[in-house]
Design an enzyme around this catalytic site. Structure first.
Site, short mmCIF file in Angstrom:
data_model
loop_
_atom_site.label_atom_id
_atom_site.label_comp_id
_atom_site.label_asym_id
_atom_site.label_seq_id
_atom_site.Cartn_x
_atom_site.Cartn_y
_atom_site.Cartn_z
N GLY A 125 -6.46 3.11 4.83
CA GLY A 125 -6.62 3.21 3.53
C GLY A 125 -7.80 2.44 3.08
O GLY A 125 -8.48 2.77 1.88
N GLU A 152 -1.39 1.63 -0.21
CA GLU A 152 -0.43 0.62 0.54
C GLU A 152 -0.95 0.30 1.51
O GLU A 152 -1.16 1.06 2.55
CB GLU A 152 0.82 1.24 0.50
CG GLU A 152 2.04 0.27 0.81
CD GLU A 152 2.50 0.38 2.32
OE1 GLU A 152 1.85 -0.45 3.07
OE2 GLU A 152 3.42 1.22 2.71
N CYS A 158 4.36 -2.83 7.69
CA CYS A 158 3.19 -3.63 6.75
C CYS A 158 3.68 -4.79 6.07
O CYS A 158 2.78 -5.72 5.76
CB CYS A 158 2.38 -2.62 6.06
SG CYS A 158 3.57 -1.70 4.92
#
Length: 438
Positions: free
Chosen positions: A188, A206, A240
């Site tokens: 990301g 995310e 996560c």
């Protein structure tokens, strides 16, 4: 891995909800050696070799053995996929002219096919990433199906508005797709950097987390211990939003630690195709070594290793369920995302103190508070800087509810109505209304 798709929402991924009543349903016996039917790149409804003809091995993390070779896409393959997606998006194309309700029907058809092949897909997931088969079957596949059916229902309902504009005008809005979307998993931070350096590409991210799980002294002890264990160890700790900073109020700290260690020691680690297994291997050798490195750092910086801390098998990427006590906020294991089965338990005194400590992180993906006092629950949940706050529960997800983070934990939201916004442009159409017949 890079996936380029058309102007459709992505499937649900990532952290899964708790096991529910579905666990009582019979699960078909797994096939630990499922047929590998597809290992190429899927573009324009066809399977293709990589243009370069390159492949890479995908590894069984339970054994370290190669499962198969998979086509390795690069820029040329991405360009090919984007070209196909843009053709599908062209004005007047069959996809653009398709009724919205029919697009919903296609999503439901995909959900039907996933349900049909649920056992096969769960076995592939377990073989490829080490997740226990029962979890893959009951949780992951269940969420995928529900996500598809949820967004299938939105296909003909996410409409615009009429607006009472001043003057003799008729004003309405249209919700239109942004166009071709690229889904890149994970990396990301690299996506964010690349988007900033290019032509203002819209991104939703995310990213990581170091989520605080706050246990107040009035919490139901049995439930809090169970949920804190689940919050950290679910999916081998590879979530996560894992509750990786467990904060316990000082007057119940010792009992909570004792019970948590006992629970971690009894956790069953082993063959992910065995129904008794609660924890399989880490996803790959790199992550396995990274986790063991964090454990060494924790010991070196003075955290108290209460159980675990070593490989859990002679082969494969298994890590013992590990618990650290006496962890301080400035320690590496309390600040950085470990992404593994390593629980850190910290002590606090007051609510005001713990709110400040919980928010003192670059991350803000999720958080939780356990208490029987509704006033405390409301106060803490409103004060925490996180995209999701669970009260007296953890890892509860649904296709209907948004998921995403504050701060360095991401941009935008996935799932629910909020998850559609990133894929849409809002067009304002304003028409002059004559006031006389000419």
């Amino acid at each position: 891995m890079l996936r380029v798709v058309g102007f459709a929402s992505r499937l649900c991924r990532g952290p899964a909800r708790q096991l529910s009543a579905a666990a009582a349903s019979p699960i078909p016996a797994p096939n630990p050696s499922p047929e590998i039917a597809y290992n190429k790149i899927f573009i324009n409804n066809e399977w293709h070799d990589a243009i370069s003809k390159k492949t890479f091995p995908t590894i069984n993390p339970a054994t370290g053995e190669v499962i198969c070779q998979v086509a390795e896409g690069d820029k040329a393959d991405v360009d090919k996929a984007v070209k196909a997606a843009r053709a599908a998006f062209q004005l007047g194309s069959p996809w653009r002219r398709m009724d919205a309700s029919h697009r919903g029907k296609l999503l439901n058809r995909l959900a039907d096919l996933i349900e049909r092949d649920r056992a096969y897909l769960a076995a592939l997931e377990t073989l490829d990433n080490g997740k226990p088969y029962s979890i893959a079957y009951l949780v992951d596949l269940d969420m995928v199906v529900k996500c598809l059916r949820y967004f299938a229902g939105w296909s003909d309902k996410f409409h615009g508005k009429t607006i009472p504009l001043d003057g003799d005008f008729f004003c309405y809005t249209r919700h239109e797709p942004v166009g071709v979307c690229g889904q890149i998993i994970p990396v990301g931070h690299l996506i964010k950097k690349a988007a900033a350096e290019s032509n203002l590409k819209r991104v939703t991210l995310e990213l990581g987390g170091k989520s605080p799980n706050i246990i107040l002294s009035d919490a139901d002890m049995d439930w809090a211990v169970d949920q804190a264990h689940f919050a950290l160890f679910f999916n081998q700790g590879q979530c996560c939003c894992a509750g990786s900073r467990t904060y316990v109020q000082e007057d119940i700290y010792n009992e909570f630690v004792e019970r948590s260690v006992e629970k971690a020691k009894s956790r069953v680690v082993g063959n992910p195709f065995d129904f008794k297994t609660e924890q399989g291997p880490q996803v790959d050798e790199e992550q396995f070594k990274k986790i063991l490195g964090y454990i060494s750092t924790g010991k070196r910086e003075g955290a108290k290793l209460l159980c675990g801390g070593n490989p859990a098998a002679d082969r494969g990427y298994f890590v013992q369920p590990t618990v650290f006590g006496d962890v301080q906020d400035n320690m590496t294991i309390a600040r950085e995302e470990i992404f593994g089965p390593v629980m850190q338990i910290m002590k606090f005194k007051t609510i005001e103190e713990i709110i400040e400590r919980a928010n003192n992180s670059k991350y803000g993906l999720a958080a939780a508070v356990f208490t029987k006092d509704i006033d405390k629950a409301n106060y803490v949940s409103q004060a925490l800087r996180a995209g999701t706050v669970w009260v007296n529960c953890y890892n509860v997800f649904g296709a209907q509810a948004p998921f995403g983070g504050y701060k360095a934990s991401g941009n935008g939201r996935e799932l629910g109505e909020y998850g559609l916004e990133a894929y849409l442009e809002v067009k304002n159409v304003t028409m002059k209304i004559p006031q006389k017949n000419s």
